[in-house]
Design a protein around this motif. Sequence first.
Motif, PDB file in Angstrom:
ATOM      1  N   GLU A 127      57.083  16.170 -66.265  1.00 45.43           N
ATOM      2  CA  GLU A 127      58.247  16.848 -65.699  1.00 45.43           C
ATOM      3  C   GLU A 127      59.498  16.533 -66.516  1.00 45.43           C
ATOM      4  O   GLU A 127      60.319  17.416 -66.785  1.00 45.43           O
ATOM      5  CB  GLU A 127      58.439  16.448 -64.237  1.00 45.43           C
ATOM      6  N   LYS A 128      59.630  15.284 -66.922  1.00 51.38           N
ATOM      7  CA  LYS A 128      60.776  14.880 -67.728  1.00 51.38           C
ATOM      8  C   LYS A 128      60.758  15.608 -69.075  1.00 51.38           C
ATOM      9  O   LYS A 128      61.798  16.092 -69.538  1.00 51.38           O
ATOM     10  CB  LYS A 128      60.750  13.363 -67.949  1.00 51.38           C
ATOM     11  N   LEU A 129      59.608  15.708 -69.683  1.00 52.27           N
ATOM     12  CA  LEU A 129      59.462  16.414 -70.955  1.00 52.27           C
ATOM     13  C   LEU A 129      59.818  17.891 -70.794  1.00 52.27           C
ATOM     14  O   LEU A 129      60.512  18.476 -71.638  1.00 52.27           O
ATOM     15  CB  LEU A 129      58.036  16.256 -71.486  1.00 52.27           C
ATOM     16  N   LYS A 130      59.388  18.480 -69.702  1.00 53.79           N
ATOM     17  CA  LYS A 130      59.696  19.885 -69.427  1.00 53.79           C
ATOM     18  C   LYS A 130      61.211  20.088 -69.316  1.00 53.79           C
ATOM     19  O   LYS A 130      61.768  21.026 -69.895  1.00 53.79           O
ATOM     20  CB  LYS A 130      59.002  20.334 -68.136  1.00 53.79           C
ATOM     21  N   LYS A 131      61.874  19.176 -68.600  1.00 51.61           N
ATOM     22  CA  LYS A 131      63.328  19.281 -68.440  1.00 51.61           C
ATOM     23  C   LYS A 131      64.036  19.104 -69.784  1.00 51.61           C
ATOM     24  O   LYS A 131      65.008  19.795 -70.077  1.00 51.61           O
ATOM     25  CB  LYS A 131      63.829  18.248 -67.433  1.00 51.61           C
ATOM     26  N   LEU A 132      63.547  18.182 -70.600  1.00 50.62           N
ATOM     27  CA  LEU A 132      64.148  17.976 -71.915  1.00 50.62           C
ATOM     28  C   LEU A 132      63.983  19.213 -72.798  1.00 50.62           C
ATOM     29  O   LEU A 132      64.909  19.596 -73.521  1.00 50.62           O
ATOM     30  CB  LEU A 132      63.539  16.754 -72.604  1.00 50.62           C
ATOM     31  N   LYS A 133      62.822  19.845 -72.713  1.00 46.05           N
ATOM     32  CA  LYS A 133      62.594  21.070 -73.483  1.00 46.05           C
ATOM     33  C   LYS A 133      63.525  22.186 -73.014  1.00 46.05           C
ATOM     34  O   LYS A 133      64.044  22.958 -73.819  1.00 46.05           O
ATOM     35  CB  LYS A 133      61.136  21.498 -73.388  1.00 46.05           C
ATOM     36  N   GLU A 134      63.735  22.270 -71.696  1.00 45.94           N
ATOM     37  CA  GLU A 134      64.646  23.270 -71.155  1.00 45.94           C
ATOM     38  C   GLU A 134      66.073  23.018 -71.643  1.00 45.94           C
ATOM     39  O   GLU A 134      66.784  23.955 -72.030  1.00 45.94           O
ATOM     40  CB  GLU A 134      64.604  23.265 -69.630  1.00 45.94           C
ATOM     41  N   ASP A 138      68.431  25.436 -73.913  1.00 48.33           N
ATOM     42  CA  ASP A 138      69.786  25.787 -73.517  1.00 48.33           C
ATOM     43  C   ASP A 138      70.787  25.421 -74.611  1.00 48.33           C
ATOM     44  O   ASP A 138      71.723  26.158 -74.883  1.00 48.33           O
ATOM     45  CB  ASP A 138      70.163  25.093 -72.209  1.00 48.33           C
ATOM     46  N   PHE A 139      70.563  24.288 -75.242  1.00 47.27           N
ATOM     47  CA  PHE A 139      71.447  23.833 -76.311  1.00 47.27           C
ATOM     48  C   PHE A 139      71.396  24.797 -77.501  1.00 47.27           C
ATOM     49  O   PHE A 139      72.434  25.113 -78.083  1.00 47.27           O
ATOM     50  CB  PHE A 139      71.042  22.418 -76.756  1.00 47.27           C
ATOM     51  N   HIS A 140      70.215  25.239 -77.832  1.00 49.48           N
ATOM     52  CA  HIS A 140      70.054  26.148 -78.973  1.00 49.48           C
ATOM     53  C   HIS A 140      70.611  27.545 -78.662  1.00 49.48           C
ATOM     54  O   HIS A 140      71.002  28.270 -79.576  1.00 49.48           O
ATOM     55  CB  HIS A 140      68.595  26.255 -79.416  1.00 49.48           C
TER      56      HIS A 140
END
Length: 85
Positions: free
Chosen positions: A70-77, A81-83
């Motif tokens: 879940e943490k990895l998923k949030k980081l990918k999101e 968003d950053f990109h």
Amino acid sequence: MKSYEKVIGVEAGDQRALRKEISELKANMEYQIDTEKAETEAQISLKEDKIWMKAESISLYKAEKKMLKEKLKKLKEKEQDFHKS
């Protein structure tokens, strides 16, 4: 994540081995005298406790793995968003 799968596999394998040992001990109890039976029952109890502890470990590993996914998923999101910005 693969390390969690390995650890869970090892713990599950250990559980199976302990269950097999318990079955063998129970089968041998038929031919034992009372003192031997008491010792065997104590061994069985210890092995059952180990199985329970391994089950708890597996649950913890699975929960931790899920949390990390879940943490990895949030980081990918966040990265996406950053990109986009």
